[in-house]
Enzyme design. Structure first.
Site, PDB file in Angstrom:
ATOM      1  N   HIS A 293      41.376  35.745  37.993  1.00 39.28           N
ATOM      2  CA  HIS A 293      41.406  36.528  39.314  1.00 39.28           C
ATOM      3  C   HIS A 293      41.839  37.848  38.688  1.00 39.28           C
ATOM      4  O   HIS A 293      41.176  38.885  39.405  1.00 39.28           O
ATOM      5  CB  HIS A 293      42.903  35.892  40.001  1.00 39.28           C
ATOM      6  CG  HIS A 293      43.302  36.805  41.027  1.00 39.28           C
ATOM      7  ND1 HIS A 293      43.326  36.655  42.695  1.00 39.28           N
ATOM      8  CD2 HIS A 293      43.731  38.153  41.063  1.00 39.28           C
ATOM      9  CE1 HIS A 293      43.824  37.216  43.284  1.00 39.28           C
ATOM     10  NE2 HIS A 293      44.227  38.461  42.481  1.00 39.28           N
ATOM     11  N   GLU A 294      42.683  38.067  37.547  1.00 40.22           N
ATOM     12  CA  GLU A 294      43.075  39.457  37.163  1.00 40.22           C
ATOM     13  C   GLU A 294      41.925  40.067  36.663  1.00 40.22           C
ATOM     14  O   GLU A 294      41.689  41.143  36.571  1.00 40.22           O
ATOM     15  CB  GLU A 294      44.089  39.312  36.294  1.00 40.22           C
ATOM     16  CG  GLU A 294      45.446  38.880  36.789  1.00 40.22           C
ATOM     17  CD  GLU A 294      45.890  39.370  38.075  1.00 40.22           C
ATOM     18  OE1 GLU A 294      45.620  40.605  38.232  1.00 40.22           O
ATOM     19  OE2 GLU A 294      46.302  38.939  38.822  1.00 40.22           O
TER      20      GLU A 294
ATOM     21  N   GLY B 180      50.462  37.874  38.490  1.00 41.39           N
ATOM     22  CA  GLY B 180      49.624  38.815  37.634  1.00 41.39           C
ATOM     23  C   GLY B 180      49.492  40.059  38.286  1.00 41.39           C
ATOM     24  O   GLY B 180      49.686  40.427  39.504  1.00 41.39           O
TER      25      GLY B 180
ATOM     26  N   HIS C 128      39.691  41.940  38.828  1.00 47.35           N
ATOM     27  CA  HIS C 128      40.156  43.501  39.158  1.00 47.35           C
ATOM     28  C   HIS C 128      39.629  44.383  38.121  1.00 47.35           C
ATOM     29  O   HIS C 128      39.568  45.675  38.645  1.00 47.35           O
ATOM     30  CB  HIS C 128      41.672  43.204  39.090  1.00 47.35           C
ATOM     31  CG  HIS C 128      42.447  42.850  40.534  1.00 47.35           C
ATOM     32  ND1 HIS C 128      42.069  43.236  41.685  1.00 47.35           N
ATOM     33  CD2 HIS C 128      43.193  41.827  40.440  1.00 47.35           C
ATOM     34  CE1 HIS C 128      42.838  42.506  42.450  1.00 47.35           C
ATOM     35  NE2 HIS C 128      43.276  41.656  41.900  1.00 47.35           N
TER      36      HIS C 128
ATOM     37  N   GLN D 124      44.963  47.941  39.912  1.00 47.91           N
ATOM     38  CA  GLN D 124      45.973  47.761  41.193  1.00 47.91           C
ATOM     39  C   GLN D 124      47.131  48.886  41.083  1.00 47.91           C
ATOM     40  O   GLN D 124      47.712  49.025  42.404  1.00 47.91           O
ATOM     41  CB  GLN D 124      46.425  46.372  41.096  1.00 47.91           C
ATOM     42  CG  GLN D 124      45.353  45.335  41.530  1.00 47.91           C
ATOM     43  CD  GLN D 124      46.093  44.004  41.367  1.00 47.91           C
ATOM     44  OE1 GLN D 124      46.358  43.116  40.437  1.00 47.91           O
ATOM     45  NE2 GLN D 124      46.456  43.533  42.685  1.00 47.91           N
TER      46      GLN D 124
ATOM     47  N   CYS E  18      47.072  37.929  46.857  1.00 48.45           N
ATOM     48  CA  CYS E  18      46.900  39.089  45.748  1.00 48.45           C
ATOM     49  C   CYS E  18      47.888  40.169  46.418  1.00 48.45           C
ATOM     50  O   CYS E  18      47.788  40.580  47.669  1.00 48.45           O
ATOM     51  CB  CYS E  18      45.398  39.627  46.089  1.00 48.45           C
ATOM     52  SG  CYS E  18      44.939  41.003  44.834  1.00 48.45           S
ATOM     53  N   LEU E  19      48.485  40.919  45.553  1.00 42.84           N
ATOM     54  CA  LEU E  19      49.268  41.970  45.879  1.00 42.84           C
ATOM     55  C   LEU E  19      48.588  43.210  46.529  1.00 42.84           C
ATOM     56  O   LEU E  19      49.166  44.009  47.397  1.00 42.84           O
ATOM     57  CB  LEU E  19      50.143  42.488  44.544  1.00 42.84           C
ATOM     58  CG  LEU E  19      51.085  41.669  43.865  1.00 42.84           C
ATOM     59  CD1 LEU E  19      51.675  42.178  42.778  1.00 42.84           C
ATOM     60  CD2 LEU E  19      52.182  41.389  44.923  1.00 42.84           C
TER      61      LEU E  19
HETATM   62 NI    NI Z   1      45.024  40.228  42.788  1.00 45.08          NI
END
Ligand code: NI
Length: 179
Positions: A144-145, A49, A148, A54, A102-103
């Protein structure tokens, strides 16, 4: 297409409330390009995701996908989903813990409680309203997304940091331990 730079924890954009996309702008070239770049960037870095903040765009858009080789950690096959201005509702009281990464927080894993079942209303990339329900892994990734978009990261949702692990140590000591 462009591979965009991913904001890392500490960058203020990850802590902002993302702005809703103006609905009649969804089909604009700027938004369509951003969506494509999000997809390309998510795939390039092997994420399941990616949310617009991000990639330093404080807008309410995220992508989700888990296919083929990107399916780390036993993720079920999840076709590409692009959600704009999503509104989430939990549809059961059940909360489950599972591992997340998470990236924007590279090389860390932690156990995060999430609602097991959710419903979502959002716009799709064509500007149409979509309603969907999701459970388990997909519900987790969507939550999760969505976090953000409201300036939250998975660390904020952990009950304790005792499970927090670097990827190397996660693979060595924790993988499979939850079963
Ligand atoms: Ni993330």
């Amino acid at each position: 297409m462009s591979i965009l730079k991913v904001a890392k924890l500490g960058h203020p954009v990850l802590r902002e409330m993302a702005k809703p996309v103006v609905v009649d702008q969804i089909l604009s070239s700027n938004i369509q390009r951003l969506i494509q770049d999000l997809v390309d960037t998510m795939r390039e870095y092997g994420g399941v995701g990616l949310a617009a903040p991000q990639v330093h765009e404080s807008l309410q858009i995220f992508t989700v996908e888990a296919l083929g080789s990107s399916r780390a950690d036993k993720a079920p096959e999840t076709p590409l989903l692009v959600l704009i201005n999503p509104v989430l509702t939990s549809v059961s009281d059940k909360v489950v813990e599972d591992w997340e990464g998470c990236l924007s927080i590279p090389d860390l894993r932690g156990l995060v409680p999430r609602h097991q079942d959710i419903s979502v209303q959002a716009y799709d990339p064509r500007g149409k309203i979509v309603n969907l329900t999701a459970s388990g892994f997909l519900a987790r990734v969507i939550q999760h997304e969505h976090d953000h978009l409201i300036g939250k990261v998975f660390l904020d949702r952990m009950r304790t940091f005792e499970s927090l692990a670097f990827l190397n140590e996660f693979n060595r000591y924790w993988q499979g331990n939850e079963e």
